[in-house]
Design an enzyme around this catalytic site. Structure first.
Site, PDB file in Angstrom:
ATOM      1  N   GLU A 268       0.817  -1.220   0.000  1.00 22.52           N
ATOM      2  CA  GLU A 268       0.000   0.000   0.000  1.00 22.52           C
ATOM      3  C   GLU A 268       0.848   1.265   0.000  1.00 22.52           C
ATOM      4  OE1 GLU A 268      -3.491  -1.994   2.795  1.00 22.52           O
ATOM      5  OE2 GLU A 268      -2.088  -0.537   3.630  1.00 22.52           O
ATOM      6  N   PRO A 269       1.658   1.468  -1.019  1.00 21.89           N
ATOM      7  CA  PRO A 269       2.477   2.683  -1.035  1.00 21.89           C
ATOM      8  C   PRO A 269       1.615   3.922  -1.282  1.00 21.89           C
ATOM      9  CG  PRO A 269       2.634   1.561  -3.144  1.00 21.89           C
ATOM     10  CD  PRO A 269       1.808   0.674  -2.242  1.00 21.89           C
ATOM     11  N   CYS A 337      -1.501  33.413  10.140  1.00 24.66           N
ATOM     12  CA  CYS A 337      -1.217  34.195  11.335  1.00 24.66           C
ATOM     13  C   CYS A 337      -0.940  33.328  12.556  1.00 24.66           C
ATOM     14  CB  CYS A 337      -2.334  35.193  11.562  1.00 24.66           C
ATOM     15  SG  CYS A 337      -2.259  36.447  10.275  1.00 24.66           S
TER      16      CYS A 337
HETATM   17  C1  LIG Z   1      -1.249   6.034   5.181  1.00 22.96           C
HETATM   18  C2  LIG Z   1      -1.337   4.574   4.904  1.00 22.96           C
HETATM   19  C3  LIG Z   1      -0.526   3.981   3.931  1.00 22.96           C
HETATM   20  C4  LIG Z   1       0.505   4.739   3.123  1.00 22.96           C
HETATM   21  O1  LIG Z   1       1.559   5.263   3.848  1.00 22.96           O
HETATM   22  P1  LIG Z   1       2.757   5.973   3.042  1.00 22.96           P
HETATM   23  O2  LIG Z   1       3.731   6.361   4.088  1.00 22.96           O
HETATM   24  O3  LIG Z   1       2.192   7.154   2.341  1.00 22.96           O
HETATM   25  O4  LIG Z   1       3.305   4.961   2.087  1.00 22.96           O
HETATM   26  C5  LIG Z   1      -0.713   2.636   3.669  1.00 22.96           C
HETATM   27  N1  LIG Z   1      -1.628   1.904   4.367  1.00 22.96           N
HETATM   28  C6  LIG Z   1      -2.410   2.443   5.311  1.00 22.96           C
HETATM   29  C7  LIG Z   1      -3.392   1.599   6.015  1.00 22.96           C
HETATM   30  C8  LIG Z   1      -2.289   3.791   5.621  1.00 22.96           C
HETATM   31  O5  LIG Z   1      -3.067   4.325   6.582  1.00 22.96           O
END
Ligand SMILES: *Cc1c(COP(=O)(O)O)cnc(C)c1O
Length: 410
Positions: A268-269, A337
């Site tokens: 999940e990048p 601000c």
């Molecule tokens: C935010 C998130 C990601 C991605 O994280 P990155 O640091 O942007 O790669 C992947 N999986 C889940 C469940 C997340 O909450």
């Protein structure tokens, strides 16, 4: 100075001409860079059945989602709204993973109706899901592996005291709950944080899942989350995606042999796909010398890019308009601000009023975290694709700012 590091054009389109056409401040994304980042992950994991689930929250513009779908990835969504954006962008619901954190059960029901995979984040949710759906709807379980990883405390989410996932120490209770409610568990998931550099950390997270997986005979996938680090300045280290690919793929293949079946490996990048593709263009409104510091005040601030103030994030800045000017040291500050430093102590070619400054690594958690604080309008977004600049979000107007307000008369 390497020209590539401070580009004046993207895919042959000059940033100055983009600024002229669409105005400032402006988010500009390089679509080719996003696709090349997807390709580099696919290549690094080419020995395993990989599925990329782009973390939508990093940059959720529908045109960006369509581009990512076209490049062969699915998405991870953390809200029902992101699920709907994904469906609107054309993703098949089965390619969408929904990973919420403590949302109401009605959101879970909506997600199931839409046909997306739900990632269960607590034992009470497992029970409620089981009561409602039994084994009729496959689901995933988010495990908290108790690994401290990530760039800083606010983005480390897989340690022992984190709210995310179900503690690996509660594995016996997880197993008992699956049995009691006849849950259909299709996947196990970890996501330990963001800005993780070390391949060993990903391997540790994966190993926790491989070990736990022995207790779940019906798995289809193992989801190792995101968190790959990118470079923020010249010489800054980034996650070596090939090393992670080699190590995790090898361990995954060994695991599948032991498990007795070939599963899918999901990643999940978020940041890794879109961070470097983004350039945030702002204009210098004022150059203010004080006895100690020279400030450049720009036509933006933490309302448009909050990462420096929220995470102490470093964003490289360059002067697009005067690249040959003499070097000076500046604090680049926003107009909000309260303390609003975008970049401190930066040596830049002389900045003059009206110069365009470019803030790099602005693709991830830039626009998606932007707000209307100080009653400011959010900027437009432009995607450069096939050598052409396309508007993908209009600049907000004053009407947008007031349209949901209900005025009382006194
Ligand atoms: C935010 C998130 C990601 C991605 O994280 P990155 O640091 O942007 O790669 C992947 N999986 C889940 C469940 C997340 O909450």
């Amino acid at each position: 100075m390497n020209l590539n590091q401070h580009p004046s054009e993207i895919q042959g389109v000059s940033l100055e001409s983009i600024a002229r056409e669409f105005g400032l401040p402006l988010y500009v994304y390089d679509g080719e860079k996003i696709v090349s980042q997807i390709r580099s992950i696919q290549e690094a994991f080419s020995d395993v059945p990989l599925k990329i689930k782009y973390a939508t929250k990093a940059l959720s513009n529908i045109s960006i989602l369509k581009l990512i779908r076209n490049a062969g990835a699915g998405i991870d969504a953390v809200s029902i709204e992101e699920v709907k954006l994904g469906i609107m962008a054309g993703f098949d619901p089965v390619e969408i993973m929904y990973t919420p954190s403590g949302v109401s059960f009605s959101e879970i029901e909506e997600a199931v109706k839409l046909g997306v995979m739900v990632n269960l984040d607590s034992i009470p949710l497992m029970k409620q899901f089981g009561k409602q759906y039994g084994n009729q709807v496959p689901a995933c379980i988010r495990i908290n592996p108790h690994i401290l990883a990530g760039g800083n405390a606010k983005i480390s989410v897989g340690h022992k005291h984190s709210k995310f996932g179900i503690s690996i120490e509660q594995l016996p209770e997880i197993i008992a709950t699956v049995a009691a409610y006849d849950l259909n568990i299709a996947g196990l998931h970890v996501h330990t944080g963001s800005d993780i550099l070390d391949a060993e950390i990903f391997l540790r997270g994966a190993n926790v899942l491989f070990e736990a997986a022995k207790n779940f005979p019906d798995l289809r996938f193992i989801d190792c989350g995101g968190g790959f680090k990118v470079a923020y300045k010249a010489g800054d280290p980034a996650t070596d995606i090939r090393e992670v690919g080699d190590k995790v793929s090898k361990a995954f293949q060994d695991f599948c042999k032991e498990y007795g079946r070939s599963l899918e490996l999901w990643l999940e990048p978020g940041k890794f796909l879109v961070s470097e593709a983004g350039y945030f263009l702002v204009e210098a409104n004022v150059v203010k010398e004080t006895p100690t510091i020279t400030f450049v005040g720009v036509d933006s601030g933490l309302n448009h890019l909050i990462r420096p103030m929220l995470y102490d994030a470093y964003h490289d800045v360059y002067n697009l308009s005067n690249p040959k000017g003499g070097n000076q040291s500046y604090h680049v500050v926003g107009y909000i601000c309260e303390t609003d430093t975008l970049a401190a102590d930066r040596v830049l070619p002389e900045v003059r009023q009206g110069d365009i400054l470019v803030i790099k690594n602005a693709g991830a958690y830039g626009f998606s975290m932007a707000s209307n604080y100080n009653s400011r309008l959010r900027p437009a977004e432009v995607l450069v694709w096939n050598g052409k600049a396309h508007l993908i979000r209009k600049r907000e107007s004053f009407e947008d700012l007031v349209k949901n307000q209900v005025q009382l008369e006194f």
